[in-house]
Design a protein around this motif. Structure first.
Motif, short mmCIF file in Angstrom:
data_model
loop_
_atom_site.label_atom_id
_atom_site.label_comp_id
_atom_site.label_asym_id
_atom_site.label_seq_id
_atom_site.Cartn_x
_atom_site.Cartn_y
_atom_site.Cartn_z
N MET A 122 0.83 -1.21 0.00
CA MET A 122 0.00 0.00 0.00
C MET A 122 0.87 1.25 0.00
SD MET A 122 -3.26 -0.55 -0.13
CE MET A 122 -3.92 0.97 0.55
N THR A 123 1.96 1.21 0.72
CA THR A 123 2.86 2.38 0.74
C THR A 123 3.46 2.62 -0.64
OG1 THR A 123 3.37 1.92 3.06
CG2 THR A 123 4.86 3.39 1.87
N VAL A 130 0.91 9.78 -5.76
CA VAL A 130 0.96 11.15 -5.23
C VAL A 130 2.25 11.82 -5.68
CG1 VAL A 130 -0.46 10.58 -3.23
CG2 VAL A 130 2.03 10.39 -3.07
N ASP A 131 2.19 13.16 -5.66
CA ASP A 131 3.38 13.93 -6.02
C ASP A 131 4.27 14.15 -4.80
OD1 ASP A 131 2.43 14.08 -8.61
OD2 ASP A 131 1.32 15.94 -8.21
N ASP A 132 3.65 14.22 -3.63
CA ASP A 132 4.40 14.48 -2.40
C ASP A 132 4.70 13.14 -1.72
OD1 ASP A 132 5.51 15.34 -0.06
OD2 ASP A 132 4.00 16.89 0.32
N VAL A 133 5.97 12.83 -1.60
CA VAL A 133 6.37 11.55 -0.97
C VAL A 133 5.87 11.45 0.46
CG1 VAL A 133 8.37 10.15 -0.27
CG2 VAL A 133 8.39 11.38 -2.46
N ARG A 134 5.82 12.58 1.15
CA ARG A 134 5.39 12.58 2.55
C ARG A 134 3.96 12.07 2.69
NH1 ARG A 134 6.71 18.66 4.06
NH2 ARG A 134 5.69 18.86 2.03
N VAL A 135 3.11 12.37 1.72
CA VAL A 135 1.72 11.89 1.78
C VAL A 135 1.68 10.38 1.64
CG1 VAL A 135 -0.53 11.98 0.66
CG2 VAL A 135 0.81 14.07 0.91
N GLY A 136 2.44 9.83 0.73
CA GLY A 136 2.47 8.38 0.55
C GLY A 136 2.99 7.67 1.80
N ILE A 137 4.05 8.22 2.39
CA ILE A 137 4.59 7.61 3.61
C ILE A 137 3.58 7.71 4.75
CG2 ILE A 137 6.39 7.82 5.35
CD1 ILE A 137 8.29 8.70 3.14
N LEU A 138 2.88 8.84 4.85
CA LEU A 138 1.88 9.01 5.91
C LEU A 138 0.76 7.98 5.76
CD1 LEU A 138 0.90 10.63 8.33
CD2 LEU A 138 -0.27 12.19 6.73
N GLY A 140 1.00 5.02 4.40
CA GLY A 140 1.56 3.74 4.83
C GLY A 140 1.66 3.63 6.34
N LEU A 141 2.08 4.73 6.99
CA LEU A 141 2.18 4.70 8.46
C LEU A 141 0.81 4.53 9.10
CD1 LEU A 141 4.82 7.53 9.09
CD2 LEU A 141 5.12 5.06 9.37
N GLN A 142 -0.20 5.18 8.55
CA GLN A 142 -1.54 5.05 9.12
C GLN A 142 -2.06 3.62 9.00
OE1 GLN A 142 -3.61 8.05 6.85
NE2 GLN A 142 -3.29 9.64 8.41
N ALA A 147 -3.25 -1.70 11.39
CA ALA A 147 -3.10 -3.16 11.32
C ALA A 147 -2.17 -3.66 12.43
CB ALA A 147 -2.56 -3.56 9.95
N GLY A 148 -1.09 -2.93 12.70
CA GLY A 148 -0.14 -3.37 13.73
C GLY A 148 -0.75 -3.36 15.11
N MET A 149 -1.51 -2.30 15.45
CA MET A 149 -2.16 -2.24 16.75
C MET A 149 -3.20 -3.36 16.88
SD MET A 149 -2.29 -0.76 19.67
CE MET A 149 -1.41 0.77 19.36
N ASP A 150 -3.94 -3.59 15.80
CA ASP A 150 -4.93 -4.66 15.81
C ASP A 150 -4.26 -6.02 16.02
OD1 ASP A 150 -7.70 -5.43 15.47
OD2 ASP A 150 -7.09 -6.33 13.58
#
Length: 388
Positions: A122-123, A130-138, A140-142, A147-150
């Protein structure tokens, strides 16, 4: 709440369906427009096509959660590429939790690898859209955080269940072990009581019968009658004392059965001579041998003399007690001649020698008995180091 807990398989899917309808009515869609392949936005009600089937999966969650998780992931991908609703994601997380809790430790590791691969995919897909890498990483982190907490919470619950099951299994095993030990203790107590009853009470009672029969079979005289009565009295008192100690142990569970040591040998020899045996004793054992060994020596001699009185009346009996070169104790009782007592009829069952063998084995020794020429011989070897 009680109704919900009792009808959870129906209540939860209905709640999910109600939330799906509310989200569609409020237009709560387009959350994943970044991944949409549609040329233009569609009506929010189209989210029901993926949301309601996902809600239906929850009703069968307890049966095959891992397989249903795969179906939910397919619905989530369809929703991701079209309407962009939130219900399918919630259902995926719900089924991920159920599958992780129900999985074995090895399968849980496989699920963790699957989560890592999915989040990485997904990341990577986000970075391409997206044009902004930060949005893609965000993004993926979300997804990774959700999923990790679950997964972490489900793993904690599963491990807690496994720990409870392990403690329950150990408690059950401890209970079974306690029952086995209790049964073994009862068995040992019964064997001890059987040995004492046979060695002490049975011997004394048979002595009473033999002495009484001897007095009745001859023309009586005051002296012989009194001697017979004294012998009967002595044997009766000994049997009475043994029975009292056994009853005390059985009633209170405390104390020990009255045990005779080698200091009782002179009385045993005297009683055997009263019963017509010609007994010689050679006792060269040192003082201070362990009490269980001392007790066993006396019991072996007592039972051997009692057997001679019943099966070889009038025999010559040699009792030899000696210490071996390795610190063990040797007991030998040899009889020659004599004849079996026919009156009164005292039936034997062969338990006497077997109980003596058990007593010797319990101390780590051995006992052998059998014919020897025109007589009978009993030989025992007992170590002075008593097993714990």
């Amino acid at each position: 709440m009680a109704w919900v807990r009792a009808h959870r398989a129906v209540a939860e899917p209905l709640a999910y369906a109600a939330f799906t309808l509310a989200a569609a009515a409020l237009g709560f869609v387009g959350l994943w427009s970044l991944f949409s392949v549609l040329p233009e936005p569609v009506s929010p009600w189209w989210s029901l096509l993926t949301g309601l089937p996902a809600c239906a999966l929850v009703a069968f969650r307890s049966r095959a959660p891992l397989a249903l998780l795969g179906v939910a992931l397919v619905l989530f991908l369809i929703d991701l590429l079209t309407v962009g609703g939130v219900v399918t994601l919630i259902v995926v997380l719900d089924l991920l939790y159920a599958a992780t809790v129900a999985a074995s430790p090895s399968r849980r590791r496989g699920i963790l690898v699957g989560i890592a691969v999915a989040v990485a995919g997904m990341t990577a897909a986000s970075l391409t859209r997206v044009d902004d890498v930060r949005v893609g990483i965000l993004i993926g982190l979300q997804l990774g955080a959700l999923a990790g907490m679950d997964y972490w919470y489900a793993t904690s619950v599963a491990q807690a269940h496994e720990l409870v099951a392990l403690h329950r299994e150990r408690a059950d095993e401890a209970a079974r072990q306690g029952l086995r030990e209790r049964g073994e203790m009862v068995r040992r107590e019964r064997e001890q009581m059987a040995r004492e009853l046979h060695d002490v009470v049975a011997g004394d009672v048979s002595a009473i019968a033999i002495r009484a029969e001897a007095a009745l079979s001859v023309d009586g005289s005051p002296d012989s009658d009194r001697a017979a009565l004294r012998a009967v009295r002595d044997s009766s008192l000994q049997a009475h004392e043994a029975l009292r100690s056994m009853i005390a142990v059985l009633r209170n569970g405390e104390g020990d059965v009255a045990a005779r040591g080698r200091d009782a040998l002179p009385a045993l020899v005297t009683e055997a001579r009263r019963r017509g045996l010609r007994v010689t004793v050679d006792d060269s054992l040192p003082q201070g041998i362990p009490s269980p060994v001392d007790h066993a020596v006396t019991r072996i001699v007592q039972e051997s003399l009692a057997n001679c009185a019943r099966h070889a009346a009038g025999a010559d009996v040699d009792v030899v007690l000696s210490a071996g070169s390795e610190g063990d104790v040797h007991v030998r009782v040899d009889s020659r001649g004599g004849a079996a007592v026919t009156t009164p009829p005292i039936q034997g069952n062969g338990w006497g020698l077997e109980l003596l063998r058990e007593r010797a084995r319990a101390l780590g020794g051995r006992l052998e008995a059998g014919p020897d020429g025109d007589g009978w011989s009993v030989r025992a070897t007992l170590p002075t180091q008593v097993p714990a």
